[in-house]
Design an enzyme around this catalytic site. Structure first.
Site, PDB file in Angstrom:
ATOM      1  CG  HIS A 145      -1.596  -1.332   1.423  1.00 34.23           C
ATOM      2  ND1 HIS A 145      -1.132  -2.218   2.350  1.00 34.23           N
ATOM      3  CD2 HIS A 145      -2.609  -1.957   0.785  1.00 34.23           C
ATOM      4  CE1 HIS A 145      -1.838  -3.336   2.294  1.00 34.23           C
ATOM      5  NE2 HIS A 145      -2.742  -3.209   1.358  1.00 34.23           N
TER       6      HIS A 145
HETATM    7  S1  FES Z   1       1.915  -0.482   3.056  1.00 37.40           S
HETATM    8 FE1  FES Z   1       0.316  -1.834   3.637  1.00 37.40          FE
HETATM    9  S2  FES Z   1       1.437  -3.544   4.245  1.00 37.40           S
HETATM   10 FE2  FES Z   1       3.006  -2.179   3.736  1.00 37.40          FE
END
Ligand code: FES
Ligand code: HEM
Lengths: 180, 408
Positions: A145
């Site tokens: 993410h």
């Molecule tokens: S940014 Fe969501 S798990 Fe690493």
């Protein structure tokens, strides 16, 4: 209604006794229920053999400046990075007031071994494994993410709330560390 | 609901049995003499289809469990063994995997049917909430089932989802350890997920019985959303709905087996054919398609805890729906503005699905945030306000009057 009166008088006393009995019985039952429930829950916690694997020793003599290794500890990767002077300088130069999870570089390393960064390679967002030497801050980038960590493994951008975790570890000598 | 046709068995054994345990008369009341509104359309078949899919999952699942090994060292190989060595193993596994997807397709249609026709309103709030409980149980069951083949997506999906619980303040980490049985997703996790994946479908079956029981007290809603006034508005479940449902069952099976036979991996993910590796995260993790809208909501909020809260709230908000939408008129047919926003919601949820499937960058991030905002706006603001101000169209006198007028 004299009978009612006399029973209610009688009752007054009885209520106290009854209350005590109810509370005692209820309390006894609750404790009993809790003793039954606890084993049903606690068996789901890590078992003895899982806990037994919770410390490892690693030889770091072969890790050159600018190199990293990954070792498996408690089922997760631990990053051991031998940082370049440039990376250390960059990590020290950051003003900790601008950090989401304020920690100095010294908080995250061991005195006398500042070039070494030892941390759990698990993104503090939802547990993916960040990729090394990537992202805007030259540290780690998480593909899941988009969280970005700096050269000290501190969170700088993205949804992760915390810096990459520094596990409990110790330098046994200059070339051996014990993690856990 | 009293039956229009009393149960009068001729068979002596059935009579004797039913006197001591009225199983046959209960089944007769539910599947033969259950009086339904005479204007039900095909959208009303999706409850039966959901029941069918549950049956398919339970039967194929029990057989798969006879060949599967719930151990991190053997799980992946045992699934390949099912695919290659076990007689018809490939068929059973593909039916089970695609069956989960079709179960969700059917239930999503079933839920949106309820949303459009106001089936969540009094006197069916409890029925609606039992349905939502089933839906939550389905999500938990499918999630744990997806972990069992122990591929890369299994492992990393499980890691991301169990880490969601780590976001809970104070107790999050302990709950996560409790789910894992260790310090990461590992063998203890796989074992308990297998146990629960076996258990939960039977819990679903139990709640589905309560759901149907709660349906049979007020009886079915209908496309007009008005109450049944008497026997002239009703027909018996058998043979009318048994026949209608049988037609829909054939249609469903036709499409289902077309997918099972010709595109069995279409809804899957190729990374799940790589064995789980705890040291390498695949470059792009996506959950199964049926979670995508909620995954998109999770990711469109830049804060870990708030993202998790929003994701769960998106489902829990549906429990409050009967009290958020106060309009006395049930069916969207008679609510001109509601009807249009219903379709906006459908598009919004589909858009969230696409957002969930794509990386959270650029335009996707923006669409995701707008769509998330709309989702909550729809339920929390639009419906309460609309149900006060909307001018609804006049309702027909009765179901039979409306039906006769249409066919006059
Ligand atoms: S940014 Fe969501 S798990 Fe690493
Ligand atoms: C295993 C899953 C499910 C099964 C087996 C199931 C079964 C059924 C059946 C057989 C009916 C009657 C036929 C019909 O009206 O379509 C029904 C009605 C209904 N279901 Fe479900 N259902 C399931 C899940 C759900 C879910 C997830 C919801 C939504 C929250 C839901 C909400 C409703 C409502 C509101 C009705 C009443 C419909 C009406 O009369 O208008 N159901 N269900």
């Amino acid at each position: 209604m004299s009978t009612t009166d006399s029973t209610s008088e009688h009752h007054g006393e009885g209520v106290k006794r009854r209350d005590f009995l109810f509370i005692a019985a209820g309390g006894f039952g609750a404790v009993g229920a809790a003793t039954v429930v606890w084993p049903l829950v606690d068996n789901l916690n890590p078992s003895a053999d899982v806990l037994a694997l919770s410390s490892i020793e690693v030889d770091i003599s072969k890790v050159q400046v600018g190199q990293s290794i990954r070792v498996k500890w408690r089922g997760k990767p631990v990053f051991i990075r031998h940082r370049t002077d440039e990376e250390v300088a960059k990590a020290k130069a950051v003003d900790i007031k601008e950090l989401k999870d304020p920690q100095t570089d010294a908080d995250r390393t061991k005195p006398g071994h500042e070039a070494w960064l030892v941390m759990v390679g698990v993104c503090t967002h939802l547990g993916c494994i960040p990729l090394g030497e990537q992202g805007e801050f030259g540290g780690w980038f998480c593909p899941c993410h988009g969280s970005e960590y700096d050269t000290s493994g501190r969170i700088r951008k993205g949804p992760a709330p915390l810096n990459l975790e520094v596990p409990e570890y110790a330098f046994l000598n200059d070339t051996r560390v014990r993690i856990g | 609901m009293t039956s229009t046709r009393p149960f009068e068995p001729k068979n002596g054994f059935v009579k004797w049995f039913d006197r001591q345990l009225p199983l046959f008369s209960v089944m007769h009341g539910a599947l033969v003499a259950y009086p339904t509104p005479k204007n039900l359309n095909y959208w009303w078949s999706f409850g039966s289809l959901a029941g069918l899919m549950l049956g398919v999952q339970i039967i194929t699942g029990i057989i798969l469990a006879m060949h599967y090994t719930p151990h991190t060292a053997m799980a992946f190989a045992s699934v390949e063994h099912i695919m290659r060595d076990v007689n018809y193993g490939w068929l059973l596994r593909y039916v089970h995997a695609n069956g989960a997807s079709f179960f969700f397709i059917v239930v999503y249609i079933h839920i949106f049917r309820g949303l459009y026709y106001g089936s969540y309103k009094a006197p069916r709030e409890l029925l609606w909430m039992l349905g939502l409980v089933i839906y939550l149980l389905m999500m938990a069951t499918a999630f744990m089932g997806y972990v069992l083949p122990w591929g890369q997506m299994s492992f990393w999906g499980a890691t991301v989802i169990t880490n969601l619980f780590g976001a809970i303040p104070f107790v999050g980490e302990d709950i996560r350890t409790l789910l894992w049985g260790g310090f990461s997703v590992d063998n203890p996790t796989l074992n308990r997920f297998f146990s629960l994946h076996y258990l939960l479908p039977f819990v679903i079956a139990g709640v589905a019985i309560l759901h149907i029981w709660a349906l049979h007290i007020p009886g079915s809603n209908n496309p007009l959303g008005i109450d049944v006034k008497g026997p002239q508005d009703q027909i018996d479940f058998h043979p009318y709905h048994t026949a209608k449902d049988a037609f829909m069952v054939s249609l469903l099976l036709l499409i289902f087996f077309a997918v099972v036979c010709f595109a069995p991996n279409y809804m899957g993910h190729p990374d799940n054919y790589i064995q789980a590796d705890p040291l390498v995260t695949p470059p792009h993790i996506v959950p199964e398609w049926y979670y995508l809208p909620f995954y998109a909501i999770l990711r469109s909020i830049p804060d870990k805890l708030m993202g998790v809260v929003a994701m769960f709230a998106a489902i829990l908000i549906l429990f409050a729906l009967p009290w958020l939408d106060k309009s006395k008129v049930r069916s969207g047919t008679f609510r001109p503005i509601f009807k249009q926003f219903f379709w906006v919601l459908v598009i919004d949820v589909i858009a969230l699905g696409f957002v969930g499937a794509n990386p959270p960058e650029g335009a996707w991030l923006i669409i995701g945030r707008v769509a998330t905002a709309y989702y909550f706006f729809h339920f929390l603001i639009l419906l309460p306000v609309l149900s006060r101000v909307e001018k609804t169209r006049p309702l027909p006198e009765s179901i039979s009057q409306a039906v006769l007028a249409k066919h006059a």
